[in-house]
Design an enzyme around this catalytic site. Structure first.
Site, PDB file in Angstrom:
ATOM      1  N   HIS A  86     -15.408   6.528 -28.230  1.00 54.14           N
ATOM      2  CA  HIS A  86     -14.800   5.673 -27.217  1.00 54.14           C
ATOM      3  C   HIS A  86     -13.261   5.918 -27.308  1.00 54.14           C
ATOM      4  CE1 HIS A  86     -18.270   2.589 -28.224  1.00 54.14           C
ATOM      5  NE2 HIS A  86     -18.567   3.463 -27.410  1.00 54.14           N
ATOM      6  N   HIS A 134     -11.285  15.459 -32.667  1.00 55.08           N
ATOM      7  CA  HIS A 134     -11.380  14.845 -33.726  1.00 55.08           C
ATOM      8  C   HIS A 134     -12.758  13.642 -33.841  1.00 55.08           C
ATOM      9  CE1 HIS A 134      -9.757  12.248 -37.461  1.00 55.08           C
ATOM     10  NE2 HIS A 134     -10.394  11.519 -36.593  1.00 55.08           N
ATOM     11  N   GLU A 135     -12.534  13.107 -32.744  1.00 54.71           N
ATOM     12  CA  GLU A 135     -13.810  12.068 -32.605  1.00 54.71           C
ATOM     13  C   GLU A 135     -14.954  12.824 -32.706  1.00 54.71           C
ATOM     14  OE1 GLU A 135     -10.823   9.265 -32.880  1.00 54.71           O
ATOM     15  OE2 GLU A 135     -13.213   9.344 -33.043  1.00 54.71           O
ATOM     16  N   HIS A 137     -13.322  11.290 -42.374  1.00 52.78           N
ATOM     17  CA  HIS A 137     -11.840  11.809 -42.515  1.00 52.78           C
ATOM     18  C   HIS A 137     -11.629  12.762 -43.621  1.00 52.78           C
ATOM     19  CE1 HIS A 137     -10.557   8.282 -40.028  1.00 52.78           C
ATOM     20  NE2 HIS A 137     -11.026   9.241 -39.408  1.00 52.78           N
ATOM     21  N   HIS A 142     -16.421  13.252 -35.768  1.00 47.47           N
ATOM     22  CA  HIS A 142     -17.095  12.024 -36.512  1.00 47.47           C
ATOM     23  C   HIS A 142     -18.616  11.963 -35.673  1.00 47.47           C
ATOM     24  CE1 HIS A 142     -13.740  10.469 -38.290  1.00 47.47           C
ATOM     25  NE2 HIS A 142     -13.045  10.085 -37.324  1.00 47.47           N
ATOM     26  N   ASP A 191      -6.620  -2.135 -29.084  1.00 49.95           N
ATOM     27  CA  ASP A 191      -5.520  -2.917 -29.727  1.00 49.95           C
ATOM     28  C   ASP A 191      -4.412  -2.533 -28.605  1.00 49.95           C
ATOM     29  OD1 ASP A 191      -4.441  -0.649 -32.218  1.00 49.95           O
ATOM     30  OD2 ASP A 191      -5.148  -0.225 -30.300  1.00 49.95           O
ATOM     31  N   GLU A 235      -4.011   3.715 -23.834  1.00 53.36           N
ATOM     32  CA  GLU A 235      -3.001   5.015 -24.159  1.00 53.36           C
ATOM     33  C   GLU A 235      -2.719   5.788 -23.039  1.00 53.36           C
ATOM     34  OE1 GLU A 235      -2.098   4.315 -27.133  1.00 53.36           O
ATOM     35  OE2 GLU A 235      -3.883   3.095 -27.718  1.00 53.36           O
ATOM     36  N   ASP A 262      -9.320   4.573 -26.290  1.00 56.48           N
ATOM     37  CA  ASP A 262      -8.460   3.595 -25.828  1.00 56.48           C
ATOM     38  C   ASP A 262      -7.740   3.811 -24.676  1.00 56.48           C
ATOM     39  OD1 ASP A 262      -6.043   1.122 -27.765  1.00 56.48           O
ATOM     40  OD2 ASP A 262      -6.820   1.261 -25.564  1.00 56.48           O
ATOM     41  N   MET A 271      -9.438  16.669 -38.981  1.00 54.16           N
ATOM     42  CA  MET A 271     -10.287  15.160 -39.431  1.00 54.16           C
ATOM     43  C   MET A 271      -9.366  14.325 -40.421  1.00 54.16           C
ATOM     44  SD  MET A 271     -12.678  15.406 -37.606  1.00 54.16           S
ATOM     45  CE  MET A 271     -13.407  13.728 -38.061  1.00 54.16           C
TER      46      MET A 271
HETATM   47  N1  LIG Z   1      -8.729   5.291 -35.271  1.00 52.97           N
HETATM   48  C1  LIG Z   1      -8.442   5.985 -36.207  1.00 52.97           C
HETATM   49  C2  LIG Z   1      -7.144   6.427 -36.348  1.00 52.97           C
HETATM   50  S1  LIG Z   1      -6.437   7.062 -34.630  1.00 52.97           S
HETATM   51  O1  LIG Z   1      -4.957   6.776 -34.645  1.00 52.97           O
HETATM   52  O2  LIG Z   1      -7.311   5.976 -33.771  1.00 52.97           O
HETATM   53  C3  LIG Z   1      -6.614   8.647 -34.531  1.00 52.97           C
HETATM   54  C4  LIG Z   1      -5.899   9.580 -35.035  1.00 52.97           C
HETATM   55  C5  LIG Z   1      -6.092  10.897 -34.774  1.00 52.97           C
HETATM   56  C6  LIG Z   1      -7.213  11.382 -34.137  1.00 52.97           C
HETATM   57  O3  LIG Z   1      -7.225  12.746 -33.752  1.00 52.97           O
HETATM   58  C7  LIG Z   1      -6.172  13.681 -34.228  1.00 52.97           C
HETATM   59  C8  LIG Z   1      -6.378  14.110 -35.726  1.00 52.97           C
HETATM   60  C9  LIG Z   1      -5.168  15.039 -36.112  1.00 52.97           C
HETATM   61  C10 LIG Z   1      -4.508  15.834 -35.220  1.00 52.97           C
HETATM   62  C11 LIG Z   1      -4.554  15.234 -33.924  1.00 52.97           C
HETATM   63  C12 LIG Z   1      -5.534  14.275 -33.451  1.00 52.97           C
HETATM   64  C13 LIG Z   1      -8.133  10.509 -33.606  1.00 52.97           C
HETATM   65  C14 LIG Z   1      -7.926   9.215 -33.887  1.00 52.97           C
HETATM   66  C15 LIG Z   1      -9.512   7.159 -36.447  1.00 52.97           C
HETATM   67  O4  LIG Z   1      -9.539   8.265 -37.142  1.00 52.97           O
HETATM   68  N2  LIG Z   1     -10.442   7.199 -35.457  1.00 52.97           N
HETATM   69  O5  LIG Z   1     -11.311   8.523 -35.456  1.00 52.97           O
HETATM   70  C16 LIG Z   1      -8.734   5.358 -37.720  1.00 52.97           C
HETATM   71  F1  LIG Z   1      -8.382   6.187 -38.663  1.00 52.97           F
HETATM   72  F2  LIG Z   1     -10.174   5.032 -37.854  1.00 52.97           F
HETATM   73  F3  LIG Z   1      -8.042   4.220 -37.489  1.00 52.97           F
HETATM   74 CA   LIG Z   2      -4.410   1.526 -28.796  1.00 56.04          CA
HETATM   75 ZN   LIG Z   3     -15.949   1.168 -29.365  1.00 54.94          ZN
HETATM   76 ZN   LIG Z   4     -11.220   9.536 -37.175  1.00 56.29          ZN
END
Ligand SMILES: N[C@](CS(=O)(=O)c1ccc(Oc2ccccc2)cc1)(C(=O)NO)C(F)(F)F
Ligand SMILES: [Ca+2]
Ligand SMILES: [Zn+2]
Ligand SMILES: [Zn+2]
Ligand SMILES: [Ca+2]
Length: 165
Positions: free
Chosen positions: A94, A123-124, A133, A127, A73, A99, A96, A141
């Site tokens: 994946h 975090h990814e 989450h 998953h 997005d 960013e 983005d 998470m």
């Molecule tokens: N795209 C997300 C939200 S996100 O803003 O892309 C995101 C937010 C935080 C992420 O990692 C993280 C979590 C806690 C502290 C620092 C970093 C990874 C991704 C996500 O959690 N993807 O895994 C959702 F919730 F599915 F919309």
């Molecule tokens: Ca984005």
């Molecule tokens: Zn994708």
């Molecule tokens: Zn997530």
């Protein structure tokens, strides 16, 4: 995303399909190594990088429509997503590329000007090994990004991965 519960093998392979222009390739690869170590330190899983063929976890940087039904997005908003364990796209991560990816503790990361690739990758990869989450705000998470200095896995994250493996 739907998918299996966990991997049916512990020696997981991953392949970095492309790199973001924001950081040197070796800096990105090292961030991924450190992000995988977060999980291998508290589970029987091992993560090995391969450079050709199909890995369990295929990693790519993409923007907007990047070849799956979940387009990114632009800047901010969605930062990344990953599929739970399984065949094909399952397990893949994946990021983005609209960013600004950064590392370290510079003002860039703290002022939300950049996102820590290490933290988001860790975090990814959670998953990608089957974690959902967490509702715990301080857990890795938790689905909201926050910059964590001197990162440490939260007990809730450890409980999650040790429950699975
Ligand atoms: N795209 C997300 C939200 S996100 O803003 O892309 C995101 C937010 C935080 C992420 O990692 C993280 C979590 C806690 C502290 C620092 C970093 C990874 C991704 C996500 O959690 N993807 O895994 C959702 F919730 F599915 F919309
Ligand atoms: Ca984005
Ligand atoms: Zn994708
Ligand atoms: Zn997530
Ligand atoms: Ca896969």
């Amino acid at each position: 995303f739907e998918g299996d519960l966990k991997w049916d093998h512990n020696d997981i392979t991953y392949r970095v399909l492309n790199h973001s222009p924001d950081l040197d390739a070796d800096v990105i690869d090292d961030a991924f190594v450190r992000a995988f170590k977060v999980w291998s330190d508290v589970s029987p899983l091992t993560f090995t990088q391969i450079y050709s063929g199909e890995a369990d976890i295929m990693i790519l940087f993409g923007s907007d429509d990047h070849g799956d039904p979940y387009p990114f997005d632009g800047k901010d908003g969605l930062l990344a997503h990953a599929y739970p364990p399984g065949e094909g796209v399952q397990g893949d991560a994946h990021f983005d590329d609209d960013e600004f990816w950064t590392l370290g503790t510079g003002v860039v990361v703290k002022t939300r000007f950049g996102y820590s690739l290490f933290l988001v990758a860790a975090h990814e990869f959670g998953h990608a090994i089957g974690l959902e989450h967490s509702a715990v705000r301080d857990a890795l998470m938790y689905p909201m990004y926050s910059y964590i200095e001197d990162f440490q896995l939260h007990q809730d994250d450890v409980a999650g991965v040790q429950y699975l493996y």
